[in-house]
Scaffold this motif. Structure first.
Motif, short mmCIF file in Angstrom:
data_model
loop_
_atom_site.label_atom_id
_atom_site.label_comp_id
_atom_site.label_asym_id
_atom_site.label_seq_id
_atom_site.Cartn_x
_atom_site.Cartn_y
_atom_site.Cartn_z
N PHE A 364 0.82 -1.21 0.00
CA PHE A 364 0.00 0.00 0.00
C PHE A 364 0.86 1.27 0.00
N GLY A 368 0.99 4.22 -3.10
CA GLY A 368 0.83 5.66 -2.90
C GLY A 368 2.09 6.46 -3.13
N THR A 369 3.26 5.82 -2.92
CA THR A 369 4.53 6.55 -3.09
C THR A 369 5.48 5.72 -3.97
#
Length: 407
Positions: A364, A368-369
């Motif tokens: 996750f 996101g990054t």
């Protein structure tokens, strides 16, 4: 004691039940290793993103942890033979079901069932080592057991994704049913352990048996250390095929990781028996953090070449394998012999919680990054737990020195 007097004089491989344990572990972990990197890729093939792919092994480990808490009860009610046989069947046979669907929901359901089987295999395997071999040789016995666990991962984790993508996913899914072939060995091992359990573990009378809460507290530190190192381990095993340097580099990195883990888990057994494990734990966690920093650096846009990724994964593998042995020795030393199954269950919960967290959290974070940020997060966890172990390791060392026959 858990073995007959003549067992103490035998080489570890000739102790009754040890070879059956090793073959059960080889077949069981072969199925585990084949699907660990492949099932997430199968989910990606079906349309899942990095977070969804991370869920595959996270669910596997969540189911594993949930069922591990029930294994001591199953051993008391059903016995070793029945429990072990059920475990290898649950781990192996659901692999065939992956040929029927590449949708995330179906893959997660298969992972949950396999996790139940893996829970039985892991708790029983670790506990069996302590039941079959006397305490003064436990570090070396765990090292031999660790080779049987790690050898399939050494050869199959790096190659499974390549086989799936270059030949056919179905080949991996058929081979992933290998744990079912372990039923005869599991039954033989179970008979031996049922005989030992029936004979009973006499109370030495040295001290009153500690309460369950006190034993769980004593097991907290080795479990935290194990969680700290298996979190990045789970991330590397799950996501290496998706790293930016490509599948060939992933194979080399995973080969370095699994080879280093196998050798270090075996070789650290002798020093653990002689000196106790506590003095090695914090330095190895720091080493793990350093290896993860190398991996994270290599995955940045301006980072070094793929050789640094492979080197970093190999460094992480040294800590990953060594700390598996050291924390298991510590866990068994922290409880009376009659509570070995509790120590095994708690240790395995730490191992599989870390592996699941690595898959879930890093997945996750990467969605996101980036994977670099995810790996650096796990490196920070290693540093924090290294400090905790440094502060709390003295009492652990004294327990091991009292119970493991340090020389």
């Amino acid at each position: 004691m858990s073995t007959t007097p003549t067992d103490h004089d035998l080489p570890i491989l000739r102790v009754p039940g040890v070879r059956a344990l090793l073959w059960t572990s080889v077949f069981g972990f072969a199925g585990y290793a084949l699907l660990l990197p492949t099932a997430p890729l199968w989910a990606i093939r079906g349309g899942a993103d990095e977070g969804g792919a991370g869920l595959v092994n996270a669910v596997l480990m969540l189911a594993t942890v949930a069922v591990q808490t029930t294994v001591p009860w199953s051993l008391r009610r059903l016995g070793w033979r029945t429990t072990l046989s059920i475990g290898v069947l649950l781990l192996g046979l659901p692999s065939f079901a992956l040929m029927l669907t590449d949708q995330l929901a179906g893959i997660l359901a298969v992972s949950a069932v396999r996790g139940a089987g893996f829970a039985i295999l892991t708790v029983c395997g670790a506990s069996a080592v302590a039941s079959l071999v006397d305490a003064t040789r436990r570090g070396r016995a765990i090292g031999v057991y660790g080779l049987a666990v790690a050898a399939p991962q050494l050869f199959l984790v790096p190659s499974a994704a390549w086989i799936a993508e270059s030949i056919d996913f179905r080949v991996v899914f058929v081979l992933g049913a290998a744990p079912a072939l372990a039923v005869p060995f599991a039954a033989a091992l179970g008979r031996r352990l049922d005989d030992i359990a029936e004979a009973g573990v006499p109370d030495t009378g040295d001290e009153a048996r500690p309460g369950r809460g006190r034993m769980l507290l004593a097991l907290a530190l080795p479990s935290l250390v194990l969680l700290a190192v298996t979190t990045p381990g789970g991330a590397l095993l799950t996501f290496a095929p998706q790293f930016r340097h490509g599948s060939t580099v992933a194979v080399l990195g995973l080969l370095g990781f699994t080879a280093a883990a196998a050798l270090s888990r075996w070789l650290v057994g002798g020093p653990a028996d002689r000196f106790g494990p506590s003095r090695f734990i914090s330095p190895l966690l720091a080493l793990c953090a350093g290896g993860l920093a190398l991996c994270a650096w290599s995955l940045t846009e301006t980072g070094p070449g793929p050789a640094v990724l492979a080197a970093g994964m190999t460094v992480v593998g040294v800590a990953y394998g060594s700390l598996q042995n050291l924390t298991l020795v510590t866990a068994f030393a922290a409880v009376p012999d009659r509570d070995r199954s509790l120590a095994s269950a708690v240790w395995n919960i730490g191992f599989d919680t870390g592996t699941g967290l690595g898959s879930l959290v890093v997945g996750f974070i990467a969605a996101g990054t980036s994977f670099s940020v995810g790996l650096l997060t796990t490196a920070a966890l290693c540093v924090v737990i290294a400090v905790v172990a440094l502060v709390g390791g003295g009492s652990a060392g004294r327990v091991v020195g009292r119970t493991s026959g340090d020389r």
